[in-house]
Motif scaffolding. Sequence first.
Motif, PDB file in Angstrom:
ATOM      1  N   TYR A  99       0.815  -1.227   0.000  1.00 17.16           N
ATOM      2  CA  TYR A  99       0.000   0.000   0.000  1.00 17.16           C
ATOM      3  C   TYR A  99       0.840   1.266   0.000  1.00 17.16           C
ATOM      4  O   TYR A  99       0.294   2.361  -0.074  1.00 17.16           O
ATOM      5  N   TYR A 100       2.142   1.158   0.108  1.00 16.35           N
ATOM      6  CA  TYR A 100       2.973   2.361   0.259  1.00 16.35           C
ATOM      7  C   TYR A 100       2.759   3.428  -0.823  1.00 16.35           C
ATOM      8  O   TYR A 100       2.724   4.609  -0.523  1.00 16.35           O
ATOM      9  N   SER A 103      -1.477   6.437  -1.713  1.00 18.26           N
ATOM     10  CA  SER A 103      -2.005   7.781  -1.485  1.00 18.26           C
ATOM     11  C   SER A 103      -1.373   8.759  -2.480  1.00 18.26           C
ATOM     12  O   SER A 103      -2.064   9.553  -3.118  1.00 18.26           O
ATOM     13  N   ARG A 119       0.080 -12.333   2.066  1.00 16.98           N
ATOM     14  CA  ARG A 119      -1.245 -12.686   2.552  1.00 16.98           C
ATOM     15  C   ARG A 119      -2.013 -11.405   2.862  1.00 16.98           C
ATOM     16  O   ARG A 119      -1.431 -10.380   3.214  1.00 16.98           O
ATOM     17  N   LEU A 122      -4.969 -10.137   7.376  1.00 12.81           N
ATOM     18  CA  LEU A 122      -4.724  -9.580   8.705  1.00 12.81           C
ATOM     19  C   LEU A 122      -5.750  -8.482   8.991  1.00 12.81           C
ATOM     20  O   LEU A 122      -6.326  -7.898   8.073  1.00 12.81           O
ATOM     21  N   PRO A 123      -6.010  -8.195  10.273  1.00 12.47           N
ATOM     22  CA  PRO A 123      -7.070  -7.223  10.607  1.00 12.47           C
ATOM     23  C   PRO A 123      -6.848  -5.864   9.941  1.00 12.47           C
ATOM     24  O   PRO A 123      -7.799  -5.202   9.520  1.00 12.47           O
ATOM     25  N   GLU A 124      -5.603  -5.434   9.824  1.00 17.11           N
ATOM     26  CA  GLU A 124      -5.333  -4.109   9.259  1.00 17.11           C
ATOM     27  C   GLU A 124      -5.601  -4.048   7.756  1.00 17.11           C
ATOM     28  O   GLU A 124      -5.657  -2.965   7.175  1.00 17.11           O
ATOM     29  N   PRO A 127      -9.282  -2.017   6.793  1.00 16.57           N
ATOM     30  CA  PRO A 127      -9.279  -0.565   6.544  1.00 16.57           C
ATOM     31  C   PRO A 127      -8.415  -0.165   5.354  1.00 16.57           C
ATOM     32  O   PRO A 127      -8.731   0.802   4.657  1.00 16.57           O
ATOM     33  N   VAL A 128      -7.340  -0.901   5.104  1.00 15.67           N
ATOM     34  CA  VAL A 128      -6.487  -0.545   3.959  1.00 15.67           C
ATOM     35  C   VAL A 128      -7.286  -0.641   2.662  1.00 15.67           C
ATOM     36  O   VAL A 128      -7.323   0.292   1.857  1.00 15.67           O
ATOM     37  N   THR A 131     -10.241   1.851   2.384  1.00 20.41           N
ATOM     38  CA  THR A 131      -9.803   3.223   2.090  1.00 20.41           C
ATOM     39  C   THR A 131      -9.292   3.345   0.662  1.00 20.41           C
ATOM     40  O   THR A 131      -9.523   4.354  -0.002  1.00 20.41           O
ATOM     41  N   PHE A 132      -8.586   2.328   0.200  1.00 17.47           N
ATOM     42  CA  PHE A 132      -7.964   2.404  -1.128  1.00 17.47           C
ATOM     43  C   PHE A 132      -8.710   1.488  -2.111  1.00 17.47           C
ATOM     44  O   PHE A 132      -8.085   0.790  -2.904  1.00 17.47           O
TER      45      PHE A 132
ATOM     46  N   TRP B  57      -8.187   3.637  13.957  1.00 15.98           N
ATOM     47  CA  TRP B  57      -8.148   2.281  14.520  1.00 15.98           C
ATOM     48  C   TRP B  57      -8.571   2.389  15.979  1.00 15.98           C
ATOM     49  O   TRP B  57      -8.222   3.358  16.636  1.00 15.98           O
ATOM     50  N   LEU B  73      -1.797   0.997   8.798  1.00 21.56           N
ATOM     51  CA  LEU B  73      -2.832   1.851   9.380  1.00 21.56           C
ATOM     52  C   LEU B  73      -2.411   3.315   9.367  1.00 21.56           C
ATOM     53  O   LEU B  73      -3.247   4.213   9.263  1.00 21.56           O
ATOM     54  N   MET B  75      -0.753   4.623   6.909  1.00 22.88           N
ATOM     55  CA  MET B  75      -1.022   5.051   5.536  1.00 22.88           C
ATOM     56  C   MET B  75      -2.516   5.287   5.327  1.00 22.88           C
ATOM     57  O   MET B  75      -2.925   6.204   4.621  1.00 22.88           O
ATOM     58  N   VAL B  76      -3.335   4.459   5.959  1.00 22.66           N
ATOM     59  CA  VAL B  76      -4.785   4.666   5.903  1.00 22.66           C
ATOM     60  C   VAL B  76      -5.136   6.017   6.537  1.00 22.66           C
ATOM     61  O   VAL B  76      -5.914   6.808   5.987  1.00 22.66           O
ATOM     62  N   GLU B  79      -4.244   8.878   4.290  1.00 25.45           N
ATOM     63  CA  GLU B  79      -5.184   9.016   3.180  1.00 25.45           C
ATOM     64  C   GLU B  79      -6.482   9.700   3.646  1.00 25.45           C
ATOM     65  O   GLU B  79      -7.068  10.497   2.912  1.00 25.45           O
TER      66      GLU B  79
END
Lengths: 355, 355
Positions: A99-100, A103, A119, A122-124, A127-128, A131-132, B57, B73, B75-76, B79
């Motif tokens: 994701y880097y 934005s 993979r 994961l919980p994060e 939102p990633v 949002t994207f 979060w 998170l 980066m989220v 954004e």
Amino acid sequence: MRIAQVAPLTEAVPPKLYGGTERVVHWLTEELVTLGHDVTLFASGDSQTSAKLDATWPKALRLDGSVRDPNALHMVMLERVRQKADDDEFDFLHFHLDYYPWSAFSRQPTPYVTTLHGRLDLPEHQPVFNTFSKIPVISISNAQRRPVPQAHWVRTIHHGLPENLLTPQPVKPSYLAVLGRIAPEKGVDRAIKIATRCGIPLKIAAKVDRADQEYYDELIKPLISGNPLVEFIGEITDREKPDFLSGALGLLVPIDWPEPFGLVMIEAMACGTPVIAYNRGSVPEIIEEGLTGFIVEDEISAVSSVGRLETLNRGAIRKQFETRFTARRMALDYLAAYRSLMESKPRFQLVASAE
Amino acid sequence: MRIAQVAPLTEAVPPKLYGGTERVVHWLTEELVTLGHDVTLFASGDSQTSAKLDATWPKALRLDGSVRDPNALHMVMLERVRQKADDDEFDFLHFHLDYYPWSAFSRQPTPYVTTLHGRLDLPEHQPVFNTFSKIPVISISNAQRRPVPQAHWVRTIHHGLPENLLTPQPVKPSYLAVLGRIAPEKGVDRAIKIATRCGIPLKIAAKVDRADQEYYDELIKPLISGNPLVEFIGEITDREKPDFLSGALGLLVPIDWPEPFGLVMIEAMACGTPVIAYNRGSVPEIIEEGLTGFIVEDEISAVSSVGRLETLNRGAIRKQFETRFTARRMALDYLAAYRSLMESKPRFQLVASAE
């Protein structure tokens, strides 16, 4: 086409030793150059490439003890890409950095895509990808997508190897093999139990990361030492793989995690070696049941599959590799994805803006 | 003024326990609200604030074992800030996230600044500040700037505490004190040697991070156990600090690293307690020699300074705190910096662009 390939700085491209993402970026880059494209590779300075190398840092970060904060250098690299994109130096940008870039690069005109190599459960990740959700991404297996259907999936492109990197060798297969890394999710303990129950020798060619040393010492080593059937031969190079894999009756892939791709399976296929893999993640997309290997759910069915390995045709396995998993096929798939994204994204003229 | 404060998600704002950056962001945010500004705080959901909270979060990441990749998170969160900035919701953006926002936010029209909270002398800082040399940044001490003169330094703004958070208590000072965290760079071993040579009791109120447990067990604990002069009382809260600091003849800050600021020094001053600190990093900017404490170079001069502690006037020390290190002064300094950056950056109209 003027293409930027943006690799992690973690390992050199290709990696000196173990390493998946940077190895795939290397093969893709070489094929794109061979196909006549003008490729710039953003990577560590110790990379080897036929493309133009833009090196943010002289040395791959995993081997460079002086750097405490690898993110800083990845952000520097992305800014270099962005500046060149601002100067209209590329027709297409291909990122391998999760994701880097999202934005910053969603707000610039050059078309781009990100291949996700890991993979995504994961919980994060929720939102990633919430949002994207408009960022175009490529999966390396359909299974990899499952936890984040909200992402803007462009297509799945399976990895590929250079056609002649690994080829079948004229040796008589005589053992079961494990190739890769010793870690809980790789299930080497299962491989040892399977081979032991079959009474067939097992050779383990694997790396032990520092993070996994305790796991190896406490859980794997006791299963190996004193076991006359099991031989631990450590990490091997690409040069050693054809003999190692060709000599194997089958490769055991008893994974215990949602494998996003699993390069080792196509490395075996390239040598004509069948694969016995647990049904997790990408496995059913890579292995064709009864043709290139067997997909199993537990130790019992793994053991019974070992008995059927000799029914498989090693020439046919190699043929499947050539059809489905070469770097050339991968590069052509990526070029098609690039072109489709270039067509769908009209490139505006920057008339006046604060940028 | 409509201001975005963008904090790390590592700790809550303010932190439940130890934590510098998020504590400073909290004090600054509260003062800006008190001064009548419309502040949005981007932070973890367990933060407490008088501003509007935008929570990326629910829980501070250091306490949330479920998150493996805190960068995702952050980066989220960036954004989210960027989308609101695109919608022109803020007059000014204030980041506390190092280099993370720079590539994206240098290409948008809302004026912004980043306060750097850490040391800047690592090898990776050179390419970061070479690449981002036009990004406006604020230092928390002049010393912090030294390794990266190429950065676009706007000004130095020393941290400040709420004026009445910590106040002098009517107790008779009787021991030397150490307050903070046990880690090699904090030099607690030096403090023990200094107190022991002086024959004065030493109380250590400090946290031991998991990363530093081995250091504590092997190097610090043996110096404490069996030493009748030294008492280890563990981590204390802000509520306990006034008594702890007021009871100290002096606070020992025998640091062995380029301290960017050192909140503990102004916490002591707030209670009227003098400080004996090693001459590293920010120390000569914070301590006024012979007024609020003594700056020393080694154990010998530290020991001799202990003997002179009683010559210092505790009321005068508190006065210096009130003049130089309140959160109100810090907030006013930041507002001046915001205004100057808003004037220097004309806000273009986005007429037509690919964004």
